[in-house]
Design an enzyme around this catalytic site. Sequence first.
Site, PDB file in Angstrom:
ATOM      1  N   LYS A 192       0.875  -1.174   0.000  1.00 39.16           N
ATOM      2  CA  LYS A 192       0.000   0.000   0.000  1.00 39.16           C
ATOM      3  C   LYS A 192       0.914   1.226   0.000  1.00 39.16           C
ATOM      4  O   LYS A 192       1.494   1.581   1.030  1.00 39.16           O
ATOM      5  CB  LYS A 192      -0.868  -0.019   1.253  1.00 39.16           C
ATOM      6  CG  LYS A 192      -2.167   0.739   1.164  1.00 39.16           C
ATOM      7  CD  LYS A 192      -2.064   2.212   0.859  1.00 39.16           C
ATOM      8  CE  LYS A 192      -2.092   3.113   2.044  1.00 39.16           C
ATOM      9  NZ  LYS A 192      -1.893   4.529   1.696  1.00 39.16           N
ATOM     10  N   VAL A 249       0.370   6.510  13.307  1.00 35.00           N
ATOM     11  CA  VAL A 249      -0.245   5.458  12.489  1.00 35.00           C
ATOM     12  C   VAL A 249       0.411   4.111  12.805  1.00 35.00           C
ATOM     13  O   VAL A 249      -0.254   3.076  12.797  1.00 35.00           O
ATOM     14  CB  VAL A 249      -0.162   5.807  10.986  1.00 35.00           C
ATOM     15  CG1 VAL A 249      -0.779   4.685  10.162  1.00 35.00           C
ATOM     16  CG2 VAL A 249      -0.869   7.124  10.701  1.00 35.00           C
ATOM     17  N   GLY A 250       1.699   4.132  13.131  1.00 37.64           N
ATOM     18  CA  GLY A 250       2.384   2.894  13.503  1.00 37.64           C
ATOM     19  C   GLY A 250       1.675   2.189  14.657  1.00 37.64           C
ATOM     20  O   GLY A 250       1.528   0.965  14.660  1.00 37.64           O
ATOM     21  N   GLU A 267       8.785   0.899  11.339  1.00 37.26           N
ATOM     22  CA  GLU A 267       9.896   1.835  11.092  1.00 37.26           C
ATOM     23  C   GLU A 267       9.300   3.229  11.155  1.00 37.26           C
ATOM     24  O   GLU A 267       8.607   3.645  10.221  1.00 37.26           O
ATOM     25  CB  GLU A 267      10.495   1.602   9.696  1.00 37.26           C
ATOM     26  CG  GLU A 267      10.919   0.180   9.402  1.00 37.26           C
ATOM     27  CD  GLU A 267      12.249  -0.165  10.017  1.00 37.26           C
ATOM     28  OE1 GLU A 267      13.048   0.740  10.286  1.00 37.26           O
ATOM     29  OE2 GLU A 267      12.466  -1.363  10.284  1.00 37.26           O
ATOM     30  N   CYS A 301      13.404  10.675   7.857  1.00 40.95           N
ATOM     31  CA  CYS A 301      13.133  10.260   9.239  1.00 40.95           C
ATOM     32  C   CYS A 301      14.377  10.288  10.116  1.00 40.95           C
ATOM     33  O   CYS A 301      14.307  10.567  11.300  1.00 40.95           O
ATOM     34  CB  CYS A 301      12.537   8.861   9.237  1.00 40.95           C
ATOM     35  SG  CYS A 301      13.526   7.690   8.302  1.00 40.95           S
ATOM     36  N   GLU A 400       8.735  15.726  15.768  1.00 40.81           N
ATOM     37  CA  GLU A 400       9.287  15.607  14.415  1.00 40.81           C
ATOM     38  C   GLU A 400       8.583  16.613  13.496  1.00 40.81           C
ATOM     39  O   GLU A 400       7.362  16.570  13.351  1.00 40.81           O
ATOM     40  CB  GLU A 400       9.055  14.181  13.909  1.00 40.81           C
ATOM     41  CG  GLU A 400       9.721  13.914  12.588  1.00 40.81           C
ATOM     42  CD  GLU A 400       9.483  12.485  12.103  1.00 40.81           C
ATOM     43  OE1 GLU A 400       8.361  11.973  12.257  1.00 40.81           O
ATOM     44  OE2 GLU A 400      10.430  11.901  11.549  1.00 40.81           O
TER      45      GLU A 400
END
Length: 497
Positions: A192, A249-250, A267, A301, A400
């Site tokens: 996805k 979302v992780g 990740e 990241c 972040e």
Amino acid sequence: MPTAKKPDFLPQVAEFLSGGPLKAVIGGKEVASSGGQVFETRDPGTGEVLAEVCAMQADDVDRAVRAAADAFADSGWASLAPNDRAVMLHRLADAVVERKPVIAQIEAYDCGKVHAQAEGDVQNFVDTMRYFADLSQHVQYRTALAVAGHEAWSVRLPWGVCGFIFPWNFPFLLAGWGTAPALAAGNTVVIKPAEDTPLSTIYLAHLAKEVGIPDGVINVVPGLGDPTGAALAGHPGIKRMSFTGSPEVGRLVGEACGRNLVPAKLELGGKGAAVIFDDVDVADTVEKLAQAITFHTGQVCCDATRWLVHRSIYEPFVEACVKRLKQVAIGHQMAPDTQMGPVVSEKQRQRVLGYLKRGREEGAELLLEGGQAEVAKCNGYYVKPALLAGSLKNVAAREEIFGPVAYLTSFSDEAEAVALANDTDYGLANSVWTADLGRARRVAEAMVSGNSWINAHNLFPHGVPYGGVNKSGMGGGVLSIETLLDYWRSLSVVRPL
Ligand code: NAD
């Protein structure tokens, strides 16, 4: 500032983009969304629509997982000898090399990525595919176990269908980092891609078919986070899940996989530190960190976004940083002189500008103002590099931002530098800058993260594990033998003698 001409697509890119709403690739066939839904993907450099793409729904994702399961059972991919599978993956890599200009152009337009960097990402995909194809031929698949009174052995077997959800910053490169080990190990995959940047991943699925990878081994389901990503993460037919993206979302993906008892590799984001001691060559260090923070407009990241500078060189260091970052040529990603392109979307631009505002409101000093950048004839999503300074309790130092923004503070000694570097919820990648290699080693090993670099930032040689800890991720990493081993389950067999 460098500007863009009207899109000057290569004929193959124009043909790819003009094929109506771009469809999913499921079981080797192009498939539209069951409900007819589509979404648009834009050139971040101009804001113009590049293509319409089918937004796959939960029942489409189910079809993709079933196609991948069928291919795992019947296509012969899982049972191919590792060297034969490696030949197929090298063929795919060869095809990517041949189409490098096409894929790099698609990637640059879709992500707003400077064209030369998009070419680098495509080459990195090729290197990753070859690395895992080769590595998979040097693994012991069957191990005899010395057990008294028994004949016993263990064998490595692929899991089955592996799900992948990717972010928008490195779509093609991450498709390689993620799926190459899974494919080399004999699994089938459902990918996805991010809704902002689905194009190169769809192109990859077509290329896989062209080179003869069996239908259903690589399936691509474009769509929104929810329902498409959520349907994939929660699908009971997935045997392993890999998610790359934000910690928020992780967590959702981890929860969904947990309910199905599916192992998930996450990740996630980062808030890396660069620890700069007083024995560095200031000009050289500033140059390298300026390149790191502007690389892909700071949407990286593992970037160094907290610059911790020894008190005795803080002022000249800041002065050099401000001077250097003011010189960055901001422009359309396809313009030859551009050093820094746009961010991926208006939403992302507002996120960057919002953090600058909130950082200031919480008392950060503005060393370099940043803000929205204008590029002639381009109505895209441009921002300027910015530098903030002050307490690391500030929101802009803790969260972040994902833009070309660094946050500076000073330290007095090694212990304070390590404490400041580790004062974060994240743990992805940091760097230490010093001429004293003994100190470099000590600090590199004292920083709590998955990766420490010495006198450099953003290094990813194949063979070195790359992953995060704490809020930056869990469950393994990428680019190393450990990653490949993750994509086999172990079966042991015992017979009494
Ligand atoms: P994101 O988390 O918003 O989206 C990532 C993917 O998840 C997208 O494909 C999105 O459609 C999908 N998604 C959204 N909602 C979902 C849901 N409910 N269920 C399942 N899937 C869903 O992240 P982003 O904004 O695309 O990317 C930026 C983030 O990715 C940053 O935090 C960055 O640090 C991180 N990142 C990490 C690495 C790494 O290797 N650690 C690499 C690249 C990017």
